[in-house]
Design an enzyme around this catalytic site. Sequence first.
Site, mmCIF file in Angstrom:
data_model
loop_
_atom_site.group_PDB
_atom_site.id
_atom_site.type_symbol
_atom_site.label_atom_id
_atom_site.label_comp_id
_atom_site.label_asym_id
_atom_site.label_seq_id
_atom_site.Cartn_x
_atom_site.Cartn_y
_atom_site.Cartn_z
ATOM 1 N N ARG A 27 116.949 147.981 47.348
ATOM 2 C CA ARG A 27 115.493 148.042 47.395
ATOM 3 C C ARG A 27 115.006 146.654 47.775
ATOM 4 N NH1 ARG A 27 110.715 148.203 43.749
ATOM 5 N NH2 ARG A 27 109.198 149.440 44.939
ATOM 6 N N GLY A 28 114.446 146.555 48.958
ATOM 7 C CA GLY A 28 114.092 145.275 49.550
ATOM 8 C C GLY A 28 113.250 144.379 48.684
ATOM 9 N N ASP A 30 112.962 144.154 45.611
ATOM 10 C CA ASP A 30 113.633 143.689 44.390
ATOM 11 C C ASP A 30 114.697 142.631 44.673
ATOM 12 O OD1 ASP A 30 112.157 145.569 43.042
ATOM 13 O OD2 ASP A 30 113.843 146.851 42.518
ATOM 14 N N GLU A 94 118.409 157.821 50.525
ATOM 15 C CA GLU A 94 119.543 157.117 51.142
ATOM 16 C C GLU A 94 120.797 157.284 50.277
ATOM 17 O OE1 GLU A 94 118.594 153.236 53.198
ATOM 18 O OE2 GLU A 94 119.810 152.514 51.528
#
Length: 168
Positions: A27-28, A30, A94
């Site tokens: 998760r980008g 984070d 995903e």
Amino acid sequence: MAKSKAQQASSCTSRCKCNYDVFLSFRGEDTRKKFTDHLYTALIQAGIHTFRDDDELKKGENIEIGTKKAIQESRLSIIVFSNGYASSRWCLDELVMIMERSRTVEHTVVPVFDDVDPTEVSQQNGRFGEAFAAHEQFFIQEMKYRVEGWRAALREVADIGGFVLQDR
């Protein structure tokens, strides 16, 4: 005659078009500028061809199609679980794609729990439970197949074991 693991991996490689050694799932917001960035840099410096969405997807490309293709063209996936991972519908979708691939071909999955307890992932409690409470409200019509698919994938990946990173 049964095939050995080496023969299975070799036949997978010949059947699968593996353009990447590693598919990096995270998760980008984070972890992008923290652990994941350091991991990605280390993999690249070691000569390991790694897919990371912000580097590999071209502007205007369909993200879902590009990501699914990259998962299918990777030998293994590293999934970095963070505090906000379960709140991202995209991350969960995903994850389901990755776990489906791991069940159908020789595809290794390596979970990394970045300041998250693996039991929180498998049991969907704590922050993961809070995220699922919100998902169940929002995806009420899709509960049966979508949310339950996410839950099953999280339980499956948490059972693999992996690396636990904790801030001190």
